[in-house]
Design an enzyme around this catalytic site. Structure first.
Site, short mmCIF file in Angstrom:
data_model
loop_
_atom_site.label_atom_id
_atom_site.label_comp_id
_atom_site.label_asym_id
_atom_site.label_seq_id
_atom_site.Cartn_x
_atom_site.Cartn_y
_atom_site.Cartn_z
N TRP A 138 0.84 -1.21 0.00
CA TRP A 138 0.00 0.00 0.00
C TRP A 138 0.87 1.26 0.00
O TRP A 138 0.51 2.26 -0.62
CB TRP A 138 -0.95 -0.02 1.19
CG TRP A 138 -1.78 -1.26 1.23
CD1 TRP A 138 -1.89 -2.15 2.26
CD2 TRP A 138 -2.59 -1.78 0.17
NE1 TRP A 138 -2.71 -3.20 1.91
CE2 TRP A 138 -3.16 -3.00 0.64
CE3 TRP A 138 -2.90 -1.36 -1.12
CZ2 TRP A 138 -4.02 -3.76 -0.15
CZ3 TRP A 138 -3.75 -2.13 -1.90
CH2 TRP A 138 -4.30 -3.32 -1.41
N ASP A 139 2.01 1.21 0.67
CA ASP A 139 2.94 2.33 0.59
C ASP A 139 3.40 2.57 -0.85
O ASP A 139 3.44 3.70 -1.33
CB ASP A 139 4.19 2.05 1.45
CG ASP A 139 3.99 2.42 2.91
OD1 ASP A 139 3.15 3.26 3.20
OD2 ASP A 139 4.71 1.85 3.75
#
Length: 399
Positions: free
Chosen positions: A157-158
């Site tokens: 997700w980063d």
């Protein structure tokens, strides 16, 4: 040769993965990205993995091709310099809080056309990390075989948020070109995560079914795909996505007749339906387990290659670092980059190219404060005597 984004300058004030990734991708495409940190480095400056001398290999690689300005951001004068740099440049990427000295309202008061891209945790401004957002959207309860949750080690997700933030910057700049208007684009990690789950059909799936998907281990949901063991102990992931691959896999392994017998017994046709192969994996997998276990990997791999089957043996990251196709002969990498740590290892540049784009070799990360004097002189037109005063006062750091 034309360098993409060569006319774009961006100030970046950020830490950890998502926001620095946005700056990295912009820099790799030719933008001038000026990272501003606390003197001595921000909270991610020593993040692991580190060398024996405690230099962060993580920081060194997420900040390639950027410039570095070091300021004492605990002091009003240092904060004012960062504000002035943002206002002078007009483009800003950050994961600092919504409110405070780097709020868009504060910064745009002196630069109405400022474009700010702000990476956030939750949309309401509360903090979050990749690892906690991943838990919130449910993936650790789908990974592995259960019943315990299984976290994965890739900060997906980063990375997606960083890429989306870079894309959002370019979209906001196109809007400004058309309208003359700036604005703040907020990119919450939580929205990227749950939005991606929705885009993959996950929200609709669980609402329609009224329950969670069963946990499948290494089996690919909805397809014929799983890891199998060879005679010499290798584990190989095999995935079939087309009817042609299915036919050729059966022929390569000599399973055409045995699979036809299962089709006749169960009244199904595996030839064109991924879902049927998945539903009847209880009958299919044992056939493939035996066929693959009868061959060593050196025999199996060329057989699958000749049949056009998608497969890969499981390898360690150490193996990958020595793989010619992935690293050693891959043109995105270059050796001999002057890394701040002093280590010599393959450094990655841009992942994508255009025929007209001048593919530059990967650039090193800066040292903390390496470009402070240069940037303050160019961007703020500060005289050398004033910069010297700021350095002597400990407001500005240099390498």
């Amino acid at each position: 040769m034309y360098r993409l984004l060569s006319d774009l300058s961006v100030i970046e004030a950020s830490s950890f993965v998502a926001s620095p990734t946005a700056g990295l991708y912009l820099a790799q495409m030719g933008a001038e990205v000026i990272r501003v940190d606390q003197i001595g480095g921000g909270p991610d400056f020593r993040r692991w993995p580190v060398t024996a001398a405690n230099d962060s290999l993580y920081w060194e690689n997420l900040n390639r091709a950027k410039k570095s300005v070091a300021l004492d951001l605990s002091r009003p004068e240092g904060r004012e310099l960062l504000q002035a740099l943002v206002q002078a440049t007009g483009q800003f990427v950050t994961n600092f809080p919504v409110h405070g000295f780097l709020s868009h309202d504060t910064l745009s008061a002196k630069r109405a056309d400022l474009v700010t891209v702000r990476v956030m945790g939750w949309a309401d401004g509360s903090p979050a990390l990749d690892y906690t957002v991943n838990n919130a959207v449910g993936y650790p309860m789908m990974t592995g075989t259960g019943p315990e949750p299984v976290n994965h080690v890739l900060p997906a997700w980063d990375l997606l948020t960083g890429a989306y933030a870079a894309f959002a910057m370019m979209a906001a700049l196109r809007r400004r070109d058309a309208t003359g208007e700036g604005g703040e684009v907020r990119v919450p990690l939580s929205d990227v995560a749950i939005g991606t789950v929705a885009n993959l059909g996950g929200i609709a799936e669980v609402l329609a079914a009224g329950e969670n998907r069963e946990r499948l281990g290494n089996t690919v949901y909805g397809l014929f795909g799983r890891d199998f063991a060879t005679a010499d102990g290798e584990r190989v992931m095999i995935v079939v996505v087309t009817p042609r691959q299915w036919r050729q896999l059966l022929a390569a392994l000599g399973l055409t007749g045995a699979v036809a017998a299962i089709e006749a017994e169960r009244g199904v046709n595996f030839a064109t339906d991924d879902g049927e192969r998945f539903r009847h994996r209880d009958a299919l997998f044992p056939l493939f387990e035996r066929a693959i276990a009868a061959r060593d990997h050196a025999t199996l791999a060329p057989l699958l290659d000749a049949a056009g089957i998608v497969h890969s043996a499981y390898r360690t990251m150490h193996d990958a670092a020595h793989d010619p196709r992935l690293v050693c002969d891959n043109p995105i990498f270059a050796p001999g980059v002057a890394n701040p740590s002093g280590m010599d290892y393959p450094a990655a540049g841009a992942f994508a190219t255009l025929p007209q784009h001048d593919r530059r070799p990967p650039a090193p990360a800066p040292r903390n404060g390496q470009h402070s004097e240069e940037v303050l002189a160019e961007r703020l037109r500060l005289p050398h005597a004033e910069i010297a005063r700021l350095v002597d006062a400990g407001v500005v750091g240099t390498s």
